[in-house]
Design an enzyme around this catalytic site. Structure first.
Site, PDB file in Angstrom:
ATOM      1  N   SER A   1       0.801  -1.169   0.023  1.00 44.74           N
ATOM      2  CA  SER A   1       0.020   0.067   0.082  1.00 44.74           C
ATOM      3  C   SER A   1       0.896   1.281  -0.039  1.00 44.74           C
ATOM      4  O   SER A   1       0.114   2.240  -0.113  1.00 44.74           O
ATOM      5  CB  SER A   1      -0.962  -0.061   1.298  1.00 44.74           C
ATOM      6  OG  SER A   1      -2.070  -0.997   0.998  1.00 44.74           O
TER       7      SER A   1
ATOM      8  N   SER B   1      -6.319   2.584   4.427  1.00 46.66           N
ATOM      9  CA  SER B   1      -5.983   2.060   3.175  1.00 46.66           C
ATOM     10  C   SER B   1      -6.833   1.327   2.585  1.00 46.66           C
ATOM     11  O   SER B   1      -6.473   0.091   2.083  1.00 46.66           O
ATOM     12  CB  SER B   1      -4.576   1.263   3.729  1.00 46.66           C
ATOM     13  OG  SER B   1      -3.598   1.099   2.561  1.00 46.66           O
TER      14      SER B   1
ATOM     15  N   LYS C   1       2.901   6.612   5.130  1.00 49.96           N
ATOM     16  CA  LYS C   1       2.193   5.682   4.685  1.00 49.96           C
ATOM     17  C   LYS C   1       2.755   4.299   5.251  1.00 49.96           C
ATOM     18  O   LYS C   1       4.093   4.253   4.984  1.00 49.96           O
ATOM     19  CB  LYS C   1       1.825   5.701   3.354  1.00 49.96           C
ATOM     20  CG  LYS C   1       0.962   4.688   2.783  1.00 49.96           C
ATOM     21  CD  LYS C   1      -0.631   4.814   3.137  1.00 49.96           C
ATOM     22  CE  LYS C   1      -1.669   4.012   2.718  1.00 49.96           C
ATOM     23  NZ  LYS C   1      -1.768   2.783   3.650  1.00 49.96           N
TER      24      LYS C   1
ATOM     25  N   LYS D   1      -0.415   3.726  -2.780  1.00 47.31           N
ATOM     26  CA  LYS D   1      -1.107   4.632  -2.556  1.00 47.31           C
ATOM     27  C   LYS D   1      -0.694   6.188  -2.564  1.00 47.31           C
ATOM     28  O   LYS D   1      -1.242   7.086  -2.777  1.00 47.31           O
ATOM     29  CB  LYS D   1      -2.007   4.339  -1.409  1.00 47.31           C
ATOM     30  CG  LYS D   1      -3.080   3.160  -1.614  1.00 47.31           C
ATOM     31  CD  LYS D   1      -3.953   2.668  -0.353  1.00 47.31           C
ATOM     32  CE  LYS D   1      -4.927   1.747  -0.550  1.00 47.31           C
ATOM     33  NZ  LYS D   1      -4.288   0.463  -0.501  1.00 47.31           N
TER      34      LYS D   1
END
Length: 366
Positions: A47, A107, A209, A50
């Site tokens: 992720s 997420s 993140k 992202k």
């Protein structure tokens, strides 16, 4: 220093037979690399992907295609994405602003796919934008197949490239910095904390993140600011959320103690290392029954680490919560034509066993 924090037995239990994954530490103001290990090694981003999806979206806003209040409609394809997800029904509409907040904290893969479809016309069209931005930024060791980061053998990056992306987000869009340090979001009566274990627990932490899949391991790009100096660390392939937090906090702390004088620029970092184009695969170290038993030995009955990091403290106050909800999308719709995704062979995502959640693993893609 990290090894000294744990007894030999606990260190073995935490790491198993896995070597440390790639990492890099950057002074964001100067772009100087303070430390790195296998920074050009190919790795699955999970992720962390992202962050590129957010960058592409910011670029679309900058170009006047959309605004933060433009609508993001949840499609049938989006509802079928595996967790982590919000579970909004098909046809639901939320603003770009709320979609970004959900992506950075929860997420959510369903919301990310919907964003890609609305901004790029399709997931494939959005991925094309992602790859164009990667090339423009100099992320020459990256290739994106989707917007959320669920596993695909042809979807990869490196610690170096993630640092380039994270630095670009800070440099090009400072007005949006608040998206990266949200402590929790509230969706109805549900409060969802940020997966980033440093937010609110490491002095000065302000982003950015996390990511997790079985092949990728536990990834993070984290930043912190102290005395007007911001340091960023990228850690890939940790064997657990605890190991990820420990290592990242250690690297950030060491970074604050180093001067950028004489350090190489991120853009000029010499390419070094062996077998750089073969991605690491953390599945044996994370997503097997033996691995889960080994990781569980590092936590007490309440799930707390047996050996806490000296750099991380538990929060003594309630998390600052930001509310998100459907609706509120009063901005202009994207004029990007909507296309059906061209079928391409995309492997189904690798799922962690149920025991992974018992060891503190976040959901797939988070």
């Amino acid at each position: 220093m990290f090894a000294a924090l744990l007894s030999a037995g606990l260190l073995t239990a935490l790491h198993g037979q896995a070597a440390a994954g790639p990492s890099i530490v950057v002074d964001t103001a100067t772009g100087k690399v303070l430390e790195q290990e296998d920074a050009y090694k190919r790795w699955y981003p999970a992720s962390l992907t992202k962050l590129m999806s957010v960058y592409v979206t910011f670029r679309a806003i900058q170009a006047g295609e959309i605004t933060l209040l433009s609508p993001i409609e949840i499609s049938k394809k989006a509802t079928r994405e595996p967790p982590s997800k919000m579970g909004y029904p098909e046809g639901s509409v939320l603003s770009v602003d709320n979609a970004l907040k959900i992506m950075m904290v929860k997420s959510a893969n369903d919301v990310t796919t919907a964003l890609a479809e609305n901004v790029g016309g399709s997931v494939a069209g959005f991925a094309e934008r992602m790859n164009k931005e990667a090339a423009r930024l100099g992320m020459n060791g990256s290739h994106f197949m989707n917007a959320h980061g669920l596993h695909d053998d042809n979807h990869y990056t490196s610690a170096h490239d993630i640092a380039v992306l994270a630095t670009a987000l800070r440099r090009d869009f400072p007005q949006y910095a608040d998206y990266f340090d949200i402590e929790a979001i509230a969706a109805g009566d549900q409060v969802i904390p940020n997966h980033n274990g440093l937010i609110g627990r490491y002095e000065g932490a302000d982003g950015m993140k996390t990511g997790y899949t079985c092949p990728a391991g536990f990834n993070v790009v984290a930043s912190a600011t102290r005395n007007n100096r911001q340091i960023m660390a990228v850690v890939l392939g940790a064997v657990s959320p605890d190991a990820r937090d420990y290592r990242t906090a250690e690297l950030l702390t060491e970074g604050f103690g180093k001067s950028p004088d004489g350090a190489p620029l991120l853009a000029d970092l010499p390419r070094s290392g062996q077998d750089l184009t073969t991605p690491g695969n953390m599945r044996p170290e994370i997503c097997t029954e033996e691995a889960q038993k080994r990781i569980a030995k590092t936590r007490d009955a309440e799930g707390n680490p047996l050996v806490p990091s000296p750099f991380i403290t538990e929060m003594t106050r309630p998390r600052v919560v930001v509310s998100v909800a459907l609706g509120g999308a009063t901005g202009p719709k994207s004029t990007q034509p909507r296309y059906a995704d061209v079928p391409i062979p995309t492997p189904r995502p690798d799922y962690a066993p149920d025991t992974a959640s018992n060891a503190g693993a976040v959901e797939q893609g988070g």
